[in-house]
Design a protein around this motif. Structure first.
Motif, PDB file in Angstrom:
ATOM      1  N   MET A 172       1.018  -1.073   0.075  1.00  9.90           N
ATOM      2  CA  MET A 172       0.005   0.103   0.012  1.00  9.90           C
ATOM      3  C   MET A 172       0.897   1.279   0.013  1.00  9.90           C
ATOM      4  SD  MET A 172      -2.774   1.248   2.950  1.00  9.90           S
ATOM      5  CE  MET A 172      -1.520   1.763   4.076  1.00  9.90           C
ATOM      6  N   THR A 174       3.675   1.677  -1.292  1.00 11.37           N
ATOM      7  CA  THR A 174       4.263   2.100  -2.713  1.00 11.37           C
ATOM      8  C   THR A 174       3.112   2.509  -3.672  1.00 11.37           C
ATOM      9  OG1 THR A 174       5.822  -0.053  -2.695  1.00 11.37           O
ATOM     10  CG2 THR A 174       5.163   0.776  -4.712  1.00 11.37           C
ATOM     11  N   ALA A 175       1.873   1.929  -3.464  1.00 12.96           N
ATOM     12  CA  ALA A 175       0.996   2.819  -4.153  1.00 12.96           C
ATOM     13  C   ALA A 175       0.648   4.082  -3.867  1.00 12.96           C
ATOM     14  CB  ALA A 175      -0.414   1.936  -3.941  1.00 12.96           C
ATOM     15  N   GLN A 178       3.097   6.292  -5.055  1.00 13.56           N
ATOM     16  CA  GLN A 178       2.862   6.588  -6.586  1.00 13.56           C
ATOM     17  C   GLN A 178       1.828   7.606  -7.085  1.00 13.56           C
ATOM     18  OE1 GLN A 178       4.737   5.281  -9.268  1.00 13.56           O
ATOM     19  NE2 GLN A 178       3.660   6.796 -10.641  1.00 13.56           N
ATOM     20  N   TRP A 179       0.676   7.413  -6.111  1.00 16.98           N
ATOM     21  CA  TRP A 179      -0.613   8.456  -6.130  1.00 16.98           C
ATOM     22  C   TRP A 179      -0.103   9.616  -5.945  1.00 16.98           C
ATOM     23  CZ3 TRP A 179      -4.136   9.987  -2.068  1.00 16.98           C
ATOM     24  CH2 TRP A 179      -5.289  10.417  -2.758  1.00 16.98           C
ATOM     25  N   LEU A 188      -6.848   5.848  -6.416  1.00 16.39           N
ATOM     26  CA  LEU A 188      -5.880   5.254  -5.427  1.00 16.39           C
ATOM     27  C   LEU A 188      -6.447   3.713  -5.501  1.00 16.39           C
ATOM     28  CD1 LEU A 188      -4.013   5.269  -3.333  1.00 16.39           C
ATOM     29  CD2 LEU A 188      -5.685   6.290  -1.794  1.00 16.39           C
ATOM     30  N   LEU A 191      -4.549   1.706  -7.904  1.00 14.56           N
ATOM     31  CA  LEU A 191      -3.145   1.639  -7.610  1.00 14.56           C
ATOM     32  C   LEU A 191      -2.723   0.567  -6.610  1.00 14.56           C
ATOM     33  CD1 LEU A 191      -1.914   5.077  -7.490  1.00 14.56           C
ATOM     34  CD2 LEU A 191      -1.196   3.349  -9.231  1.00 14.56           C
ATOM     35  N   ILE A 192      -3.511   0.640  -5.368  1.00 14.82           N
ATOM     36  CA  ILE A 192      -3.395  -0.193  -4.251  1.00 14.82           C
ATOM     37  C   ILE A 192      -3.591  -1.647  -4.651  1.00 14.82           C
ATOM     38  CG2 ILE A 192      -4.036  -0.938  -2.038  1.00 14.82           C
ATOM     39  CD1 ILE A 192      -4.738   2.097  -1.401  1.00 14.82           C
ATOM     40  N   ARG A 194      -3.141  -2.988  -7.814  1.00 13.15           N
ATOM     41  CA  ARG A 194      -2.221  -3.422  -8.469  1.00 13.15           C
ATOM     42  C   ARG A 194      -0.943  -3.803  -7.810  1.00 13.15           C
ATOM     43  NH1 ARG A 194      -0.845   1.444 -12.446  1.00 13.15           N
ATOM     44  NH2 ARG A 194      -2.816   1.181 -12.863  1.00 13.15           N
ATOM     45  N   ALA A 195      -0.708  -2.991  -6.654  1.00 14.09           N
ATOM     46  CA  ALA A 195       0.796  -3.120  -5.971  1.00 14.09           C
ATOM     47  C   ALA A 195       0.525  -4.474  -5.135  1.00 14.09           C
ATOM     48  CB  ALA A 195       0.751  -1.987  -4.867  1.00 14.09           C
ATOM     49  N   PRO A 216      -7.515  -3.967 -10.702  1.00 20.52           N
ATOM     50  CA  PRO A 216      -7.230  -2.765 -11.252  1.00 20.52           C
ATOM     51  C   PRO A 216      -7.588  -2.725 -12.685  1.00 20.52           C
ATOM     52  CG  PRO A 216      -5.086  -3.753 -10.878  1.00 20.52           C
ATOM     53  CD  PRO A 216      -6.381  -4.529 -10.078  1.00 20.52           C
TER      54      PRO A 216
END
Length: 220
Positions: A172, A174-175, A178-179, A188, A191-192, A194-195, A216
């Motif tokens: 999370m 990492t996401a 990136q966000w 968001l 992204l979470i 995906r991570a 995602p």
């Protein structure tokens, strides 16, 4: 056990807290965290410095957001207990992100989303806040482990829960980074998810209907 409803005093305190924090984050974002004093935050919010300290014991507390931790713990506690820990925690993280960002729809922006982005950027850019952010992550890990409801006497289960939760929170983080770097252009929750998928792969293959995180875009 019936949950106590907030009193008028509780509501007033919460409203005062929101106003103070909103002014603080705005000032920190516009002028820099280190250059803004608590007295200036108080003046902007129309309260005394003592009132600021009553709600936020330290300057760092002005940037920390309590709601995500409470929301994630609630989502974990409400998840099916027979699911693997990773899927329970991952699903809760994605669901909570959706709530906090108004569903995470591309193009739109929930009222709290800009505030969350500003807080996150401040925590990433400010050394003192990065340290507090790590503290808050540890507190979130503890809250999630408690919400999982494992028998505290079972040391192996407790260790496994802490390890799985820590790994989910690392994904999370990492996401979130990136966000913030993308200025929230990507939803968001996506992204979470995906991570988490990159970290755990097939462990999360059950999908949201079975307690896994929402897939995602482009991965389904």
């Amino acid at each position: 056990m019936t949950e106590r409803k907030p009193t008028l005093r509780d509501q007033q305190r919460a409203a005062t807290r929101r106003v103070i924090q909103a002014h603080a984050v705005r000032l920190f974002t516009d002028r820099g965290y280190d250059t803004v004093t608590v007295a200036e935050v108080a003046e902007a919010a129309g309260v005394s410095a003592m009132t600021v300290y009553r709600h936020f014991p330290t300057k760092e507390d002005l940037v920390l957001v309590d709601r995500p931790a409470l929301l994630v713990a609630e989502k974990v506690a409400a998840s099916p207990p027979d699911l693997p820990v990773v899927r329970r925690v991952a699903g809760a993280l994605v669901e909570a992100a959706g709530v906090l960002t108004g569903g995470g729809e591309e193009g739109g922006r929930a009222p709290d989303e800009r505030f969350l982005l500003d807080c996150l950027r401040l925590m990433i850019a400010t050394p003192a806040l990065r340290a507090r952010h790590l503290d808050s992550q540890y507190a979130l890990q503890q809250a999630v482990v408690e919400a999982l409801g494992h028998d505290a006497a079972d040391q192996d289960a407790a260790f496994g829960a802490r390890a799985a939760t820590g790994a989910c929170l690392a994904a999370m983080h990492t996401a979130l980074t990136q966000w913030a770097e993308d200025d929230g252009r990507t939803a968001l929750p996506a992204l979470i998810a995906r991570a988490l998928t990159a970290s755990f792969g097939d462990v999360l293959a059950g999908g949201p209907g079975e307690g896994g995180p929402a897939a995602p875009p482009g991965t389904g």
